[in-house]
Design an enzyme around this catalytic site. Sequence first.
Site, PDB file in Angstrom:
ATOM      1  N   ASP A  95     -16.427   5.380  27.131  1.00 15.83           N
ATOM      2  CA  ASP A  95     -15.592   4.240  27.501  1.00 15.83           C
ATOM      3  C   ASP A  95     -15.751   3.886  28.976  1.00 15.83           C
ATOM      4  O   ASP A  95     -15.298   4.625  29.855  1.00 15.83           O
ATOM      5  CB  ASP A  95     -14.129   4.611  27.207  1.00 15.83           C
ATOM      6  CG  ASP A  95     -13.140   3.531  27.598  1.00 15.83           C
ATOM      7  OD1 ASP A  95     -13.551   2.357  27.697  1.00 15.83           O
ATOM      8  OD2 ASP A  95     -11.954   3.868  27.806  1.00 15.83           O
ATOM      9  N   SER A  98     -12.272   3.401  31.318  1.00 16.48           N
ATOM     10  CA  SER A  98     -11.367   4.456  31.772  1.00 16.48           C
ATOM     11  C   SER A  98     -12.194   5.528  32.460  1.00 16.48           C
ATOM     12  O   SER A  98     -13.430   5.465  32.457  1.00 16.48           O
ATOM     13  CB  SER A  98     -10.573   5.040  30.596  1.00 16.48           C
ATOM     14  OG  SER A  98     -11.427   5.717  29.692  1.00 16.48           O
ATOM     15  N   ASN A 100     -11.130   9.237  32.556  1.00 10.88           N
ATOM     16  CA  ASN A 100     -10.842  10.624  32.194  1.00 10.88           C
ATOM     17  C   ASN A 100     -11.570  11.045  30.928  1.00 10.88           C
ATOM     18  O   ASN A 100     -11.765  10.243  30.013  1.00 10.88           O
ATOM     19  CB  ASN A 100      -9.340  10.836  31.972  1.00 10.88           C
ATOM     20  CG  ASN A 100      -8.561  10.836  33.257  1.00 10.88           C
ATOM     21  OD1 ASN A 100      -8.172   9.789  33.771  1.00 10.88           O
ATOM     22  ND2 ASN A 100      -8.325  12.020  33.806  1.00 10.88           N
ATOM     23  N   TRP A 102     -11.021  13.442  27.739  1.00 17.20           N
ATOM     24  CA  TRP A 102     -10.001  14.225  27.040  1.00 17.20           C
ATOM     25  C   TRP A 102     -10.397  14.465  25.595  1.00 17.20           C
ATOM     26  O   TRP A 102     -11.072  13.651  24.967  1.00 17.20           O
ATOM     27  CB  TRP A 102      -8.623  13.572  27.121  1.00 17.20           C
ATOM     28  CG  TRP A 102      -8.439  12.255  26.420  1.00 17.20           C
ATOM     29  CD1 TRP A 102      -8.556  11.019  26.968  1.00 17.20           C
ATOM     30  CD2 TRP A 102      -8.088  12.048  25.036  1.00 17.20           C
ATOM     31  NE1 TRP A 102      -8.299  10.041  26.020  1.00 17.20           N
ATOM     32  CE2 TRP A 102      -8.001  10.649  24.829  1.00 17.20           C
ATOM     33  CE3 TRP A 102      -7.820  12.907  23.966  1.00 17.20           C
ATOM     34  CZ2 TRP A 102      -7.678  10.102  23.593  1.00 17.20           C
ATOM     35  CZ3 TRP A 102      -7.502  12.361  22.722  1.00 17.20           C
ATOM     36  CH2 TRP A 102      -7.435  10.972  22.554  1.00 17.20           C
ATOM     37  N   TYR A 140       0.278   4.673  26.617  1.00 20.15           N
ATOM     38  CA  TYR A 140      -0.284   3.671  25.723  1.00 20.15           C
ATOM     39  C   TYR A 140       0.826   2.754  25.236  1.00 20.15           C
ATOM     40  O   TYR A 140       2.006   3.092  25.312  1.00 20.15           O
ATOM     41  CB  TYR A 140      -0.971   4.331  24.523  1.00 20.15           C
ATOM     42  CG  TYR A 140      -2.247   5.050  24.876  1.00 20.15           C
ATOM     43  CD1 TYR A 140      -3.434   4.356  24.996  1.00 20.15           C
ATOM     44  CD2 TYR A 140      -2.252   6.419  25.106  1.00 20.15           C
ATOM     45  CE1 TYR A 140      -4.611   5.005  25.327  1.00 20.15           C
ATOM     46  CE2 TYR A 140      -3.430   7.079  25.441  1.00 20.15           C
ATOM     47  CZ  TYR A 140      -4.604   6.364  25.541  1.00 20.15           C
ATOM     48  OH  TYR A 140      -5.765   7.004  25.874  1.00 20.15           O
ATOM     49  N   ASP A 280     -16.435  -3.465  29.325  1.00 16.71           N
ATOM     50  CA  ASP A 280     -15.680  -2.351  28.742  1.00 16.71           C
ATOM     51  C   ASP A 280     -16.231  -1.986  27.371  1.00 16.71           C
ATOM     52  O   ASP A 280     -16.016  -2.695  26.393  1.00 16.71           O
ATOM     53  CB  ASP A 280     -14.205  -2.736  28.639  1.00 16.71           C
ATOM     54  CG  ASP A 280     -13.333  -1.631  28.082  1.00 16.71           C
ATOM     55  OD1 ASP A 280     -13.856  -0.532  27.804  1.00 16.71           O
ATOM     56  OD2 ASP A 280     -12.125  -1.862  27.918  1.00 16.71           O
ATOM     57  N   THR A 283     -13.741  -1.400  23.972  1.00 16.12           N
ATOM     58  CA  THR A 283     -13.087  -2.398  23.128  1.00 16.12           C
ATOM     59  C   THR A 283     -14.141  -3.237  22.418  1.00 16.12           C
ATOM     60  O   THR A 283     -15.238  -3.462  22.951  1.00 16.12           O
ATOM     61  CB  THR A 283     -12.165  -3.319  23.938  1.00 16.12           C
ATOM     62  OG1 THR A 283     -11.610  -4.311  23.065  1.00 16.12           O
ATOM     63  CG2 THR A 283     -12.916  -4.034  25.044  1.00 16.12           C
TER      64      THR A 283
END
Length: 393
Positions: A95, A98, A100, A102, A140, A280, A283
């Site tokens: 992505d 963003s 991070n 995880w 979120y 991005d 999405t």
Amino acid sequence: MNKLSIVVTVLLACLVSHSWAKIARVPLRAQANFTKTHDNIKAEKSILASKYLVEASTSTTATVGKEVLHNYYNMEYYGLMSIGNPRQYFNILFDTGSSNLWVPSVNCLSTNLACQNHNKYNSSASSTYVANGQNVSIQYGTGSMAGYLSTDTVRVDNIPIESQTFLEAVSEPGTTFVDAPFAGIWGLAFESISQGGVTPPLDNMISQGLLDEPVISFYLKRNGKAVQGGELIFGGIDSTFYTGSLTYVPVSVADYWQFEVTALKTQGVAIAKNFQAIADTGTSLIVMPQADYKAMNTLIGATDNGNGEAFVDCDKLSSLKNVNFIIGGTIFTLKPSDYISEISGNGETYCMSIFSYLEGLSLWILGDAFIGKFYTVFDKGNLQVGFAPVATS
């Protein structure tokens, strides 16, 4: 969940030391029989709201690596990575919106379906694990994803990122990730928006000298049922994936991959001029301010349903006009087949415009509908983004 096996190809090349290139093929899993629905769109926009409208709270040998991606029916593109020693594997969403990394934790709540439906990281099973324990939550629109930081060796196949800090998720929001084909997210944006002050994996790959060049590039295959969805290349560019030459524009704000679009036009009418946009990969949509959304869909003949979604009569697709983005002096054209998507609901199929909006958004988000049409280079070394028409689709 029915799944199909596909193959991930990782190419490691050492141009400086002239070592042998190594190709590794690792099986991936993909969900079959997926149909895009209104609920899918709502879940995606919920995540977008978190990234762009809601502030999250927080309590060596150079190589080129290629990660072959699977296309989750033009909704998400994900690949394979691992954490720890021995390796623990995860399907991951790469992505650029963003920063991070995880994955679900083995300590996640037993009642959390999103966590239980995916592979979970077990720190006690890794000899290279280093405890951190700082709590981090990411907000979120449908809830919050919460967990704590840990440190371990992270790999995209054979590229080892030493001492990478990531988030072990113990709670995930609502139903957003329950049926997702990926376990977590690998953020590829800038450290300035990383939660918990964590250095992103890409930054560590660069600082540890693991890449030939400080760039990544995406080829997203736009075939909704393709078993091979394209490639993410760490440390290089593959010119066979695009035609002509790359058009580069400077990053205007080094948080997201943000840049300026000179104009957007259709039928000779300029819908917007000199506006900021973000590339991005997280999405599938193209999202914009509400005023531009209304103008855009009016010009292509799409009607809003009152919920921020616009539709056209499927019988009229052949009469729709092209949409032109002017970026860095080059025209990038989306055809109706690029910006109209078929979705299902109430037992019927509808033709939905991928031009959407988020209330309060001040810039544009160019998702996979755009990146899938144009090979995209994210160049951290020169702080620029490059685009060129894909060679095949």
